[in-house]
Design a protein around this motif. Sequence first.
Motif, PDB file in Angstrom:
ATOM      1  N   ARG A  24      88.638  46.989  17.548  1.00  0.00           N
ATOM      2  CA  ARG A  24      88.487  45.539  17.691  1.00  0.00           C
ATOM      3  C   ARG A  24      87.277  45.214  18.556  1.00  0.00           C
ATOM      4  N   GLU A  25      87.065  45.973  19.611  1.00  0.00           N
ATOM      5  CA  GLU A  25      85.902  45.744  20.472  1.00  0.00           C
ATOM      6  C   GLU A  25      84.609  45.940  19.680  1.00  0.00           C
ATOM      7  N   ARG A  26      84.581  46.957  18.823  1.00  0.00           N
ATOM      8  CA  ARG A  26      83.405  47.188  17.982  1.00  0.00           C
ATOM      9  C   ARG A  26      83.193  46.002  17.035  1.00  0.00           C
ATOM     10  N   ALA A  48      90.066  38.710  14.574  1.00  0.00           N
ATOM     11  CA  ALA A  48      91.468  39.100  14.419  1.00  0.00           C
ATOM     12  C   ALA A  48      91.616  40.057  13.237  1.00  0.00           C
ATOM     13  N   LEU A  49      92.503  41.016  13.378  1.00  0.00           N
ATOM     14  CA  LEU A  49      92.754  41.980  12.315  1.00  0.00           C
ATOM     15  C   LEU A  49      93.375  41.288  11.117  1.00  0.00           C
ATOM     16  N   LYS A  50      92.767  41.471   9.950  1.00  0.00           N
ATOM     17  CA  LYS A  50      93.279  40.881   8.713  1.00  0.00           C
ATOM     18  C   LYS A  50      93.954  41.927   7.838  1.00  0.00           C
ATOM     19  N   GLU A  69      88.660  39.428  10.613  1.00  0.00           N
ATOM     20  CA  GLU A  69      88.094  38.132  10.254  1.00  0.00           C
ATOM     21  C   GLU A  69      87.762  37.373  11.529  1.00  0.00           C
ATOM     22  N   PHE A  70      86.749  36.527  11.428  1.00  0.00           N
ATOM     23  CA  PHE A  70      86.349  35.703  12.564  1.00  0.00           C
ATOM     24  C   PHE A  70      85.726  34.416  12.045  1.00  0.00           C
ATOM     25  N   ARG A  83      83.575  38.481   8.204  1.00  0.00           N
ATOM     26  CA  ARG A  83      84.413  39.663   8.245  1.00  0.00           C
ATOM     27  C   ARG A  83      83.608  40.836   8.794  1.00  0.00           C
ATOM     28  N   ALA A  84      84.294  41.682   9.548  1.00  0.00           N
ATOM     29  CA  ALA A  84      83.705  42.935  10.020  1.00  0.00           C
ATOM     30  C   ALA A  84      84.574  44.069   9.487  1.00  0.00           C
TER      31      ALA A  84
END
Length: 112
Positions: A24-26, A48-50, A69-70, A83-84
């Motif tokens: 999550r930090e990455r 947030a994790l999707k 997602e952010f 999205r990451a």
Amino acid sequence: MSILIFIAVLLAMAWFWQDSLKSRERAIQAAAIACREIGAQLLDQTVALKKLKLARAESGHLNLRRIYEFEFSLVGYERLHGRAYVLGQKLEQVQLDRAEGTVIDIKSHAHS
């Protein structure tokens, strides 16, 4: 024997929790960099994790792929989505959806 299983489960849960925090930090860092590159603002630390699933890395090993997602804003009042994608601890890409419907991909090679 059941105490060993219990300890193994606790260790697995601790590893998963620590791995998730790093991932999550990455994703937060990558989202912030991607937003900065296009002059956008990452909103409210909204990463947030999707989705979470197993996937193969280039090496062939199974890893966890996390999709975060952010939200971000280009002009301060609209909320756009991004999205990451993180595989293991490696950032695969960041996608920023623009109001015009275009997607900007920022690959991991520039931000790992």
